[in-house]
Design a protein around this motif. Structure first.
Motif, PDB file in Angstrom:
ATOM      1  N   GLN A  68       1.421   2.246 -16.047  1.00  0.00           N
ATOM      2  CA  GLN A  68       0.883   1.215 -16.872  1.00  0.00           C
ATOM      3  C   GLN A  68       1.924  -0.136 -16.508  1.00  0.00           C
ATOM      4  OE1 GLN A  68      -1.737   1.094 -18.522  1.00  0.00           O
ATOM      5  NE2 GLN A  68      -2.101   2.989 -18.499  1.00  0.00           N
ATOM      6  N   GLU A  69       3.329  -0.069 -16.259  1.00  0.00           N
ATOM      7  CA  GLU A  69       4.069  -1.058 -16.033  1.00  0.00           C
ATOM      8  C   GLU A  69       3.652  -1.599 -14.733  1.00  0.00           C
ATOM      9  OE1 GLU A  69       7.912   0.196 -16.317  1.00  0.00           O
ATOM     10  OE2 GLU A  69       8.136   0.224 -18.565  1.00  0.00           O
ATOM     11  N   ALA A  70       3.370  -0.693 -13.597  1.00  0.00           N
ATOM     12  CA  ALA A  70       3.019  -1.078 -12.366  1.00  0.00           C
ATOM     13  C   ALA A  70       1.658  -1.748 -12.228  1.00  0.00           C
ATOM     14  CB  ALA A  70       3.024  -0.095 -11.571  1.00  0.00           C
ATOM     15  N   LEU A  71       0.740  -1.472 -13.381  1.00  0.00           N
ATOM     16  CA  LEU A  71      -0.581  -1.969 -13.314  1.00  0.00           C
ATOM     17  C   LEU A  71      -0.306  -3.299 -14.145  1.00  0.00           C
ATOM     18  CD1 LEU A  71      -3.776  -1.596 -13.123  1.00  0.00           C
ATOM     19  CD2 LEU A  71      -3.631  -0.545 -15.285  1.00  0.00           C
ATOM     20  N   LEU A  72       0.209  -3.383 -15.010  1.00  0.00           N
ATOM     21  CA  LEU A  72       0.546  -4.890 -15.591  1.00  0.00           C
ATOM     22  C   LEU A  72       1.015  -5.666 -14.515  1.00  0.00           C
ATOM     23  CD1 LEU A  72       0.358  -6.410 -18.123  1.00  0.00           C
ATOM     24  CD2 LEU A  72       2.706  -5.480 -18.614  1.00  0.00           C
ATOM     25  N   ALA A  73       2.122  -5.305 -13.824  1.00  0.00           N
ATOM     26  CA  ALA A  73       2.821  -6.155 -12.821  1.00  0.00           C
ATOM     27  C   ALA A  73       1.634  -6.420 -11.849  1.00  0.00           C
ATOM     28  CB  ALA A  73       3.759  -5.369 -11.965  1.00  0.00           C
ATOM     29  N   GLU A  81       4.329  11.550 -19.453  1.00  0.00           N
ATOM     30  CA  GLU A  81       4.469  10.325 -20.602  1.00  0.00           C
ATOM     31  C   GLU A  81       5.223   9.285 -19.492  1.00  0.00           C
ATOM     32  OE1 GLU A  81       6.470   8.715 -24.782  1.00  0.00           O
ATOM     33  OE2 GLU A  81       6.174  10.827 -24.247  1.00  0.00           O
ATOM     34  N   GLU A  82       6.421   9.821 -18.898  1.00  0.00           N
ATOM     35  CA  GLU A  82       7.262   8.644 -18.209  1.00  0.00           C
ATOM     36  C   GLU A  82       6.272   7.934 -17.007  1.00  0.00           C
ATOM     37  OE1 GLU A  82      11.219   8.442 -15.453  1.00  0.00           O
ATOM     38  OE2 GLU A  82      10.937  10.132 -16.701  1.00  0.00           O
ATOM     39  N   GLN A  83       5.549   9.004 -16.214  1.00  0.00           N
ATOM     40  CA  GLN A  83       4.595   8.494 -15.345  1.00  0.00           C
ATOM     41  C   GLN A  83       3.713   7.637 -15.487  1.00  0.00           C
ATOM     42  OE1 GLN A  83       3.641  12.237 -13.522  1.00  0.00           O
ATOM     43  NE2 GLN A  83       5.340  12.559 -12.143  1.00  0.00           N
ATOM     44  N   ASN A  84       3.068   7.823 -16.766  1.00  0.00           N
ATOM     45  CA  ASN A  84       2.068   7.188 -17.319  1.00  0.00           C
ATOM     46  C   ASN A  84       2.473   5.642 -17.633  1.00  0.00           C
ATOM     47  OD1 ASN A  84      -0.621   6.643 -18.691  1.00  0.00           O
ATOM     48  ND2 ASN A  84       0.436   6.655 -20.502  1.00  0.00           N
ATOM     49  N   ARG A  85       3.801   5.742 -18.332  1.00  0.00           N
ATOM     50  CA  ARG A  85       4.504   4.303 -18.718  1.00  0.00           C
ATOM     51  C   ARG A  85       4.803   3.687 -17.455  1.00  0.00           C
ATOM     52  NH1 ARG A  85       8.495   6.381 -20.721  1.00  0.00           N
ATOM     53  NH2 ARG A  85      10.269   6.000 -19.121  1.00  0.00           N
ATOM     54  N   GLU A  86       5.242   4.203 -16.455  1.00  0.00           N
ATOM     55  CA  GLU A  86       5.566   3.560 -14.976  1.00  0.00           C
ATOM     56  C   GLU A  86       4.426   3.139 -14.262  1.00  0.00           C
ATOM     57  OE1 GLU A  86       7.557   6.602 -12.612  1.00  0.00           O
ATOM     58  OE2 GLU A  86       9.345   6.142 -13.571  1.00  0.00           O
ATOM     59  N   GLN A 144      -1.613  -6.754 -12.361  1.00  0.00           N
ATOM     60  CA  GLN A 144      -2.604  -7.639 -12.785  1.00  0.00           C
ATOM     61  C   GLN A 144      -1.667  -8.911 -13.041  1.00  0.00           C
ATOM     62  OE1 GLN A 144      -3.489  -5.470 -16.295  1.00  0.00           O
ATOM     63  NE2 GLN A 144      -5.106  -4.413 -15.671  1.00  0.00           N
ATOM     64  N   MET A 145      -0.540  -8.927 -13.280  1.00  0.00           N
ATOM     65  CA  MET A 145       0.172 -10.295 -13.468  1.00  0.00           C
ATOM     66  C   MET A 145      -0.001 -10.963 -12.081  1.00  0.00           C
ATOM     67  SD  MET A 145       0.789 -10.868 -16.548  1.00  0.00           S
ATOM     68  CE  MET A 145       2.135 -12.147 -16.368  1.00  0.00           C
ATOM     69  N   ARG A 146       0.394 -10.384 -11.183  1.00  0.00           N
ATOM     70  CA  ARG A 146       0.244 -10.877  -9.639  1.00  0.00           C
ATOM     71  C   ARG A 146      -0.982 -11.303  -9.188  1.00  0.00           C
ATOM     72  NH1 ARG A 146       4.203  -6.720  -8.603  1.00  0.00           N
ATOM     73  NH2 ARG A 146       2.478  -5.239  -7.816  1.00  0.00           N
ATOM     74  N   GLU A 147      -1.935 -10.497  -9.583  1.00  0.00           N
ATOM     75  CA  GLU A 147      -3.255 -11.057  -9.209  1.00  0.00           C
ATOM     76  C   GLU A 147      -3.703 -12.185  -9.961  1.00  0.00           C
ATOM     77  OE1 GLU A 147      -5.908  -7.691  -9.948  1.00  0.00           O
ATOM     78  OE2 GLU A 147      -5.124  -6.592  -8.305  1.00  0.00           O
ATOM     79  N   MET A 148      -3.620 -12.338 -11.255  1.00  0.00           N
ATOM     80  CA  MET A 148      -3.274 -13.423 -12.103  1.00  0.00           C
ATOM     81  C   MET A 148      -2.968 -14.807 -11.501  1.00  0.00           C
ATOM     82  SD  MET A 148      -3.171 -14.001 -16.239  1.00  0.00           S
ATOM     83  CE  MET A 148      -1.329 -13.858 -16.146  1.00  0.00           C
TER      84      MET A 148
END
Length: 258
Positions: free
Chosen positions: A113-118, A106-111, A120-124
């Motif tokens: 998802q957070e890294a993926l979001l980050a 769960e912690e790895q998945n959260r990390e 995606q934000m950088r790409e955007m």
């Protein structure tokens, strides 16, 4: 057991009792294949992410159970629990490990998802920066294009205007305005005009002259020192005679962008 419902908890051991005439009692009878009553069983419950299983560690059933003293029954239970303590400990360790593994996932998945979001934000942000730069470049190019079109149109209009006004022949002595233009770089340019030509015509002459000579003056002003006078956009329709520039004058040319 303890409690009115016939269940109770003693450390890691949970006690449960039910009448065979109840729904729960009938389910247990069918589950364990009970042939006689009373029935006593010690069960090890094992659970995993997908299912729950049971190991039957001890079973006592039939009327003979009623002849066994409670202390002896307690001894049977304790002995069985002790005998299976290592197994139970392993099961508990596995259970704790599963919980820890689930927590880590769960912690790895959260990390993740957070890294993926980050990411995606950088790409955007990068796409927005590229798009913004593209728009700025297009706007710059469009502004330059419009500027060129405007200059070309201004030059073409000046050529038409100057050609229409014409230049007096050298033999003509009257109705002529002899003008000397002093440029910002100090250079002197002489040119003859009809005295009926307008200020707009001499401005057209200068636009063409600057273009032909490669002089980067786009916005310029005109003035005379004697008499002291400045010619604005409001004066472009005045003739040279009306402006006091005929029969001859020295005109100062100012680069208004310098």
């Amino acid at each position: 057991s303890s409690g009115d419902d016939g269940s109770g908890s003693f450390g890691s051991v949970v006690c449960f009792g039910a009448s065979v005439h109840s729904a729960d009692g009938q389910k247990l009878r069918d589950l364990f294949g009970v042939n006689g009553f009373p029935f006593l069983a010690l069960v090890n419950i094992k659970s995993s992410d997908s299912n729950i299983t049971m190991d039957l560690l001890l079973r006592m059933e039939g009327s003979q159970v009623l002849t066994i003293p409670p202390g002896q029954i307690s001894t049977y239970l304790n002995t069985t629990i002790s005998r299976h303590a290592e197994t139970l400990a392993e099961e508990e360790a596995r259970r704790l490990q599963r919980e820890e593994d689930a927590r880590l996932r769960e912690e790895q998945n959260r990390e993740y998802q957070e890294a993926l979001l980050a990411d995606q934000m950088r790409e955007m942000e990068q796409r927005e920066a590229v798009e913004r730069e593209r728009r700025e470049q297009e706007e710059k190019e469009e502004a330059e294009r419009l500027k060129r079109v405007k200059e070309e149109s201004r030059l073409e209009d000046s050529k038409i205007l100057l050609e229409g006004a014409g230049e007096p022949p050298s033999s003509q002595k009257t109705g002529v305005a002899r003008l000397r233009f002093t440029l910002p770089n100090g250079k002197k340019v002489d040119r003859r005009f009809h005295s009926t030509s307008t200020i707009e015509v001499i401005r057209a002459f200068l636009v063409i002259y600057f273009n032909e000579q490669g002089i980067e003056i786009k916005n310029f002003g005109l003035s005379t020192n004697y008499p002291k006078k400045t010619f604005s956009e409001d004066d472009i329709k005045l003739t040279l005679e009306e402006s006091g520039l005929a029969p001859q004058s020295v005109i100062m040319v100012q680069d208004l962008d310098s």
